[in-house]
Design a protein around this motif. Sequence first.
Motif, PDB file in Angstrom:
ATOM      1  N   ARG A  19       0.806  -1.205   0.000  1.00  0.00           N
ATOM      2  CA  ARG A  19       0.000   0.000   0.000  1.00  0.00           C
ATOM      3  C   ARG A  19       0.842   1.258   0.000  1.00  0.00           C
ATOM      4  NH1 ARG A  19      -3.329  -1.785   3.818  1.00  0.00           N
ATOM      5  NH2 ARG A  19      -4.023  -3.199   2.194  1.00  0.00           N
ATOM      6  N   LYS A  20       0.579   2.073  -0.946  1.00  0.00           N
ATOM      7  CA  LYS A  20       1.360   3.306  -1.018  1.00  0.00           C
ATOM      8  C   LYS A  20       0.841   4.295  -0.005  1.00  0.00           C
ATOM      9  CE  LYS A  20       1.409   3.705  -5.701  1.00  0.00           C
ATOM     10  NZ  LYS A  20       1.070   4.631  -6.708  1.00  0.00           N
ATOM     11  N   ARG A  21       1.717   5.081   0.521  1.00  0.00           N
ATOM     12  CA  ARG A  21       1.269   6.098   1.454  1.00  0.00           C
ATOM     13  C   ARG A  21       0.644   7.244   0.664  1.00  0.00           C
ATOM     14  NH1 ARG A  21       4.839  10.305   3.986  1.00  0.00           N
ATOM     15  NH2 ARG A  21       3.290  11.446   5.165  1.00  0.00           N
ATOM     16  N   SER A 107     -10.808  -7.366  -8.221  1.00  0.00           N
ATOM     17  CA  SER A 107     -10.526  -7.822  -6.857  1.00  0.00           C
ATOM     18  C   SER A 107     -10.937  -6.746  -5.862  1.00  0.00           C
ATOM     19  CB  SER A 107      -9.032  -8.102  -6.728  1.00  0.00           C
ATOM     20  OG  SER A 107      -8.325  -6.873  -6.851  1.00  0.00           O
ATOM     21  N   GLN A 108     -10.935  -7.141  -4.611  1.00  0.00           N
ATOM     22  CA  GLN A 108     -11.240  -6.182  -3.542  1.00  0.00           C
ATOM     23  C   GLN A 108     -10.230  -5.040  -3.579  1.00  0.00           C
ATOM     24  OE1 GLN A 108     -14.143  -6.822  -2.481  1.00  0.00           O
ATOM     25  NE2 GLN A 108     -14.098  -7.976  -0.567  1.00  0.00           N
ATOM     26  N   GLN A 109      -8.995  -5.397  -3.878  1.00  0.00           N
ATOM     27  CA  GLN A 109      -7.944  -4.383  -3.919  1.00  0.00           C
ATOM     28  C   GLN A 109      -8.189  -3.387  -5.064  1.00  0.00           C
ATOM     29  OE1 GLN A 109      -5.664  -3.417  -1.981  1.00  0.00           O
ATOM     30  NE2 GLN A 109      -4.340  -2.160  -3.300  1.00  0.00           N
ATOM     31  N   ASP A 110      -8.683  -3.896  -6.198  1.00  0.00           N
ATOM     32  CA  ASP A 110      -8.980  -3.005  -7.330  1.00  0.00           C
ATOM     33  C   ASP A 110      -9.992  -1.940  -6.924  1.00  0.00           C
ATOM     34  OD1 ASP A 110      -7.348  -4.502  -8.948  1.00  0.00           O
ATOM     35  OD2 ASP A 110      -8.982  -5.724  -9.789  1.00  0.00           O
ATOM     36  N   VAL A 111     -11.054  -2.410  -6.271  1.00  0.00           N
ATOM     37  CA  VAL A 111     -12.121  -1.482  -5.881  1.00  0.00           C
ATOM     38  C   VAL A 111     -11.591  -0.488  -4.858  1.00  0.00           C
ATOM     39  CG1 VAL A 111     -14.417  -1.302  -4.841  1.00  0.00           C
ATOM     40  CG2 VAL A 111     -13.887  -3.222  -6.347  1.00  0.00           C
ATOM     41  N   TYR A 112     -10.882  -1.029  -3.880  1.00  0.00           N
ATOM     42  CA  TYR A 112     -10.375  -0.161  -2.817  1.00  0.00           C
ATOM     43  C   TYR A 112      -9.371   0.856  -3.367  1.00  0.00           C
ATOM     44  CZ  TYR A 112      -7.845   1.400   1.256  1.00  0.00           C
ATOM     45  OH  TYR A 112      -7.243   2.191   2.200  1.00  0.00           O
ATOM     46  N   ALA A 113      -8.404   0.365  -4.097  1.00  0.00           N
ATOM     47  CA  ALA A 113      -7.350   1.264  -4.593  1.00  0.00           C
ATOM     48  C   ALA A 113      -7.911   2.248  -5.626  1.00  0.00           C
ATOM     49  CB  ALA A 113      -6.218   0.441  -5.201  1.00  0.00           C
ATOM     50  N   GLY A 114      -8.883   1.784  -6.397  1.00  0.00           N
ATOM     51  CA  GLY A 114      -9.410   2.654  -7.458  1.00  0.00           C
ATOM     52  C   GLY A 114     -10.355   3.725  -6.951  1.00  0.00           C
ATOM     53  N   ARG A 157      -9.647  -2.597   4.914  1.00  0.00           N
ATOM     54  CA  ARG A 157      -8.530  -1.978   4.186  1.00  0.00           C
ATOM     55  C   ARG A 157      -8.416  -0.502   4.548  1.00  0.00           C
ATOM     56  NH1 ARG A 157      -6.803  -5.220  -0.375  1.00  0.00           N
ATOM     57  NH2 ARG A 157      -8.030  -7.130  -0.318  1.00  0.00           N
ATOM     58  N   ALA A 158      -9.557   0.186   4.600  1.00  0.00           N
ATOM     59  CA  ALA A 158      -9.520   1.616   4.903  1.00  0.00           C
ATOM     60  C   ALA A 158      -9.054   1.840   6.332  1.00  0.00           C
ATOM     61  CB  ALA A 158     -10.900   2.219   4.696  1.00  0.00           C
TER      62      ALA A 158
END
Length: 674
Positions: A19-21, A107-114, A157-158
Amino acid sequence: MERRVRAVAGMDAELRAKRKRPEMATATATSGAGRCLPSKARVSRQPPPARVRVAVRLRPFVDGTAGASDSPCVQGLDSCSLEIANWRNRQETLKYQFDAFYGERSSQQDVYAGSVQPILRHLLEGQNASVLAYGPTGAGKTHTMLGSPEQPGVIPRALMDLLQLTREEGAEGRSWALSVTMSYLEIYQEKVLDLLEPASGDLVIREDCRGNILIPGLTQKPITSFADFEQHFLPASRNRTVGATRLNQRSSRSHAVLLVKVEQRERLAPFRQREGKLYLIDLAGSEDNRRTGNKGLRLKESGAINTSLFVLGKVVDALNLGLPRVPYRDSKLTRLLQDSLGGSAHSILIANIAPERRFYLDTVTALNFAARSKEVINRPFTNESLQPHVLAPVHLSQKELLGSEAKRARGPEEEAGHLEPPAAPACASQKLSPLQKLSSMDPAMLERLLSLDRLLGSQGSQGTPLLNTPRRERMVLMKTVEEKDMEIKMLKVKQKELEAKVLAQEAMDPKEKENSPPARLRPLSRRTVTVAKPLKRAVVMPLQLLQEQAASPSAEIHILKKKGRKRKLESLCASEPEEKAEEGWEPQISPELLAHGRQKILDLLNQGSARDLRSLQRIGQKKAQLIVGWRELHGPFSQVEDLERVEGISGKQMESFLKANILGLAAGHPCGSS
Ligand code: ADP
Ligand code: MG
């Protein structure tokens, strides 16, 4: 739920490392703590309201629902748009455009990161944010927000990121000290319930003088680690109100609102303070309660859910259209979100949709709710070539269609896409043909296409490309249907002729009847018809019967001839045919026929029920009952004129009754029960 959250605690380090800051912007305090700015100053500083960003997430088939029996009714086109089959027109697709579209493989990460991670940094700037998962029950809201141990969703994630961020930003030596608190509440039937302290009852929502929304008495738990969060969140989740509906065993009936507050205090003068709020909301199912079989409490719940979702839709619309009035106060949910939707807040609505065709109507509703723009594309759903059965119709019962759309005051653009009750839903429960409805095919068009086809043929064109399509099939079918229609019409005419023949035979002289061949055609069964107002109406004879009478001078029934302008049927009472002749119609009816009619009426008067009697002209409910009552008291009528003796029926009425009925009954017309 427990499984979902617990495993999140052990979210692997890799995830965290990856995860990028988020970039931190230099922030200025919005206001000093405890001091209210004059509202004017506040208004003048406010940036234009932020648009609510909308993402759509299509979940994959679940529970082995995928396969030959089902196929997706929706599919992605690119990272921002998708298309769905248009149930109203098989040749069209509805294309929707969003800020982001996440397909079934996302993926869950796609939704979260996007869509979610980018807004978190605003919390540290003292701004508010909200993430709302919208959609029908079973479409993946909870999966998106909470996820599973293997696939943690937006909430864990958040929280992970936010806690990590605040630790870093609030570390010793930094100018701001940061703290995070959490509250967890649900809005159930327009009541605000504290899930961390369920005994508190319905809480009130207030607005302070700076326009911040607060809930006095709402529990706030400080959290410094994900374990802290889990410790409070997990038991509170169990307090959520869930009920069973036909759509889903554990369907969420309430809006679950997780509030995470990030408070900052400046370590040095001027010791400013600021606060950012993040709402993470798993909304209640948006399905139409008319299709969930909900009754009683469930229906009331659905009403409340739909009210707040309906208002949420209006609020999102108003914000995105820049309307001057945003109806936050019209529901608890939007009132709570007033300072976190619009204004300087950053909001993302994730509309969750399901690919199964049984979700079709809810999917369209959810898309219409979420859509900013939508176009109708004039081509069939693109899955057609791959899986022909995809195009096949979304199976909708008429009930489903009628109950498909919660009526929403939407903009005209969206309104067009809403599922109003269809004009002709007759075929709704059947499989819709991929061909256009045959009856609606324009014959002129058909003719033109055929001549074009011939022309192409005469020019030596290979095959008939124009018509060698389903359209051609349609035309051929169209012709066949027309032929069948003609056949049916002819059969009907024949049937009428036969009926008329039989009627004529019935009216024949009894002697002749005896002589007539035994194998007579029986009349086809006739329906009992109640004619409401037979006033001034000549009895219409079957065409065939009249023709036969005209052809034979010796026939015993004669056509009634109109004499004067006033259309009156001659009295058909055998006793007074002469006296009434001057009234306008000349009776030329055989006494036998009249006697036959009178006998039929008499039989009916003596044997018919009140209902049977109502099939007679000029006998309504009341008179029929009077007749039956008289008969029970005095025994059978000896002649039809006895009707006059029935209290409530005058002599004049009796006469007009006879006029209206005798000929018809003689010819076997109005009363099937005679
Ligand atoms: P909702 O909260 O909208 O009622 P859920 O989140 O409970 O729906 O999802 C219904 C089912 O679908 C669950 O079994 C869930 O695990 C599964 N599901 C939802 N979205 C996805 C997805 N993107 N990938 C895999 N499974 C999913
Ligand atoms: Mg859910």
